[in-house]
Design a protein around this motif. Structure first.
Motif, PDB file in Angstrom:
ATOM      1  N   UNK A 174       0.811  -1.222   0.000  1.00  9.58           N
ATOM      2  CA  UNK A 174       0.000   0.000   0.000  1.00  9.58           C
ATOM      3  C   UNK A 174       0.842   1.269   0.000  1.00  9.58           C
ATOM      4  N   UNK A 175       2.118   1.142  -0.269  1.00 12.34           N
ATOM      5  CA  UNK A 175       2.960   2.332  -0.179  1.00 12.34           C
ATOM      6  C   UNK A 175       2.773   3.260  -1.379  1.00 12.34           C
ATOM      7  N   UNK A 176       2.149   2.771  -2.457  1.00 14.13           N
ATOM      8  CA  UNK A 176       1.865   3.659  -3.590  1.00 14.13           C
ATOM      9  C   UNK A 176       0.385   4.029  -3.654  1.00 14.13           C
ATOM     10  N   UNK A 177      -0.305   3.842  -2.528  1.00 13.15           N
ATOM     11  CA  UNK A 177      -1.745   4.086  -2.486  1.00 13.15           C
ATOM     12  C   UNK A 177      -1.978   5.173  -1.430  1.00 13.15           C
ATOM     13  N   UNK A 178      -2.938   6.073  -1.668  1.00 10.26           N
ATOM     14  CA  UNK A 178      -3.116   7.149  -0.679  1.00 10.26           C
ATOM     15  C   UNK A 178      -3.569   6.590   0.669  1.00 10.26           C
ATOM     16  N   UNK A 179      -3.340   7.358   1.736  1.00 18.03           N
ATOM     17  CA  UNK A 179      -3.468   6.845   3.098  1.00 18.03           C
ATOM     18  C   UNK A 179      -4.865   6.305   3.413  1.00 18.03           C
ATOM     19  N   UNK A 180      -5.882   7.023   2.960  1.00 17.51           N
ATOM     20  CA  UNK A 180      -7.249   6.620   3.292  1.00 17.51           C
ATOM     21  C   UNK A 180      -7.606   5.307   2.589  1.00 17.51           C
ATOM     22  N   UNK A 181      -7.247   5.227   1.311  1.00 19.46           N
ATOM     23  CA  UNK A 181      -7.502   4.010   0.547  1.00 19.46           C
ATOM     24  C   UNK A 181      -6.745   2.841   1.167  1.00 19.46           C
ATOM     25  N   UNK A 182      -5.516   3.109   1.599  1.00 21.02           N
ATOM     26  CA  UNK A 182      -4.704   2.052   2.199  1.00 21.02           C
ATOM     27  C   UNK A 182      -5.395   1.496   3.443  1.00 21.02           C
ATOM     28  N   UNK A 183      -5.964   2.380   4.260  1.00 22.89           N
ATOM     29  CA  UNK A 183      -6.670   1.907   5.466  1.00 22.89           C
ATOM     30  C   UNK A 183      -7.792   0.950   5.093  1.00 22.89           C
ATOM     31  N   UNK A 184      -8.558   1.331   4.082  1.00 20.39           N
ATOM     32  CA  UNK A 184      -9.661   0.482   3.637  1.00 20.39           C
ATOM     33  C   UNK A 184      -9.165  -0.861   3.117  1.00 20.39           C
TER      34      UNK A 184
END
Ligand code: ADP
Ligand code: MG
Length: 432
Positions: A174-184
């Motif tokens: 998830x390091x290339x995914x924005x923080x909120x999306x990563x949480x989901x």
């Protein structure tokens, strides 16, 4: 700490590294010791995280456990059996998504199942299931460029799940995914893992994000660097579903912070994500691998299917993508659908004599913004600059890449085209 997860304790192991050490041979012939005497095991029904600073060898351990790299010393076991070659039962999600940009969502999953040798009727069924599981139903015909970062990684996960792996390996997914999306996405991955009677039984994840491992893992293996060693293993007994902001989570985060003293886990400052500053990273490939691809295509009459190329040249998936991407960046191939075609430049290159090849290469390099910038900089600086300036430029323009790796690739490409050279002793770049 005692383990009180909802999964039963077990002494059996799925995947195990015993006394694993690894050295990479560097271009100048020297050896880089990356891992030293790693012992670790993944048990059924658990989530294990490898936590450590960038460059400490996390990805190398994951690749060794998956059987993608043979360690210099030590062994890998799966269900107690020594593994040589690819480890069975493992599906991998890569940090960079590793998607074929010219294939649709469905085709990107199919290619993995084809590589696994499944019959075509089963392929379409499995692909459909995997795509539905990750919430991409309705996007079957979309291309990766039409997907958001989060959706790209959903596709990455669908590909890994399609082979129904007992162990799901995830390398900084998830390091290339924005923080909120990563949480989901983290919550969704845990939901996928939780049913005990379904694969994946276990997850191995690589991360440099303490909050992420506190949320995800049952066991956190903390690594030190240069060379990578297991520093300590921390059990995470927090009940699920977990809350990032609970007092217990925060305490465990603080505890892990204390273990990793010296603030070794820098985050990329948000400013570096600004549009326009970023440049396309250079795929880690050698000039000879690119020339080899072009020669292969020429021998095939100018084009071939990507699966055929991978099979005929016996290349690992990720390696193959990197070579094709590099050739495409340089304008030597086009990649419509599942085909790779030589462009007129590509034809010109393969048919040329060695000296002429270098000249063509140089021309193509100068069409890339990254090389053009450095070339212009060198000319404005009397033909010489310190490598440090370039390191800084790479770190700013490609924040997710290891600047040493990009630098290394850049130097090799530039040297082949006689564009500029690097002197390791003085650490200076100069025009040739
Ligand atoms: P991490 O995933 O923890 O960031 P890696 O496992 O990718 O670390 O890399 C560990 C070290 O090995 C780094 O110093 C990296 O530059 C080096 N390394 C990784 N792959 C190679 C390779 N193929 N050749 C040479 N050095 C490598
Ligand atoms: Mg890594």
């Amino acid at each position: 700490m005692t383990v009180t997860t909802d999964k039963p304790p077990t002494t059996e192991t799925l995947c195990e590294a015993r006394n694993v050490s690894h050295e990479f041979v560097m271009p100048n012939g020297s050896k880089l010791s990356v891992l030293e005497d790693i012992n670790m095991a993944i048990k059924p029904l658990e989530v294990v995280a490898l936590l450590g600073p960038s460059g400490c060898g996390k990805s190398t351990i994951l690749r060794i456990l998956a059987g993608l790299i043979k360690p210099t010393a030590g062994e890998v076991f799966y269900h107690g059996e020594r593994v040589s070659g690819l480890t069975p039962g493992v599906g991998i999600v890569f940090q960079s998504f590793a998607l074929y940009p010219w294939m649709t969502v469905t085709e990107n999953v199919n290619v993995v199942l084809q590589a696994a040798g499944l019959p075509s009727n089963e392929i379409s069924q499995r692909a459909e299931n995997a795509i539905r599981t990750v919430g991409l139903a309705g996007f079957e015909e979309a291309y990766p460029r039409e997907l958001s970062g989060g959706m790209k990684q959903r596709l990455g996960i669908a590909r890994a799940l399609s082979v129904n792996p007992e162990c799901l390996f995830m390398d900084e997914p998830f390091s290339h995914v924005d923080a909120l999306t990563a949480e989901g996405l983290r919550a969704e991955v845990i939901d996928l893992w939780q049913p005990e009677d379904q694969n994946p039984s276990s997850i191995l994840m690589v991360s440099h994000d303490i909050k992420e491992v506190v949320y995800m893992a049952d066991r956190i293996i903390v690594l030190s660097s240069h060379p990578g060693r297991v520093r300590t293993v921390v059990d995470n007994p927090l009940p699920r579903p977990r809350d990032y902001r609970s007092r217990e989570s925060e305490q465990l985060v603080d505890y892990l912070h204390e273990i990793i003293t010296g603030n070794e886990l820098p985050d990329v400052p948000a400013a570096m994500h600004r549009r326009g500053v970023l440049l396309e990273p250079l795929p880690r490939t050698t000039t000879s691998a690119i020339a080899g691809l072009l020669e292969y295509l020429e021998a095939k009459g100018g084009s071939d299917e990507i699966f055929e190329i991978a099979a005929a040249t016996d290349q690992e998936f990720g390696t193959m993508i990197a070579i094709v991407k590099a050739a495409e960046m340089l304008g030597f191939v086009d990649t419509p659908k599942q085909d790779v075609h030589l462009t007129p430049e590509g034809h010109r290159f393969v048919r040329a004599e060695p000296d002429e090849r270098k000249a063509i290469w140089r021309e193509q390099l100068l069409k890339l913004r990254f090389f053009r910038e450095i070339y212009d900089l060198l000319r404005s600086e009397d033909g010489e600059v310190n490598a440090e300036i370039i390191y800084e430029r790479i770190a700013t323009a490609m924040p997710h890449e290891k600047y040493e790796t990009v630098f290394d690739t850049m130097v090799r490409w530039a040297r082949f085209g006689n564009l500029f050279a690097y002197d390791e002793d003085t650490e200076r770049l100069s025009l040739q």
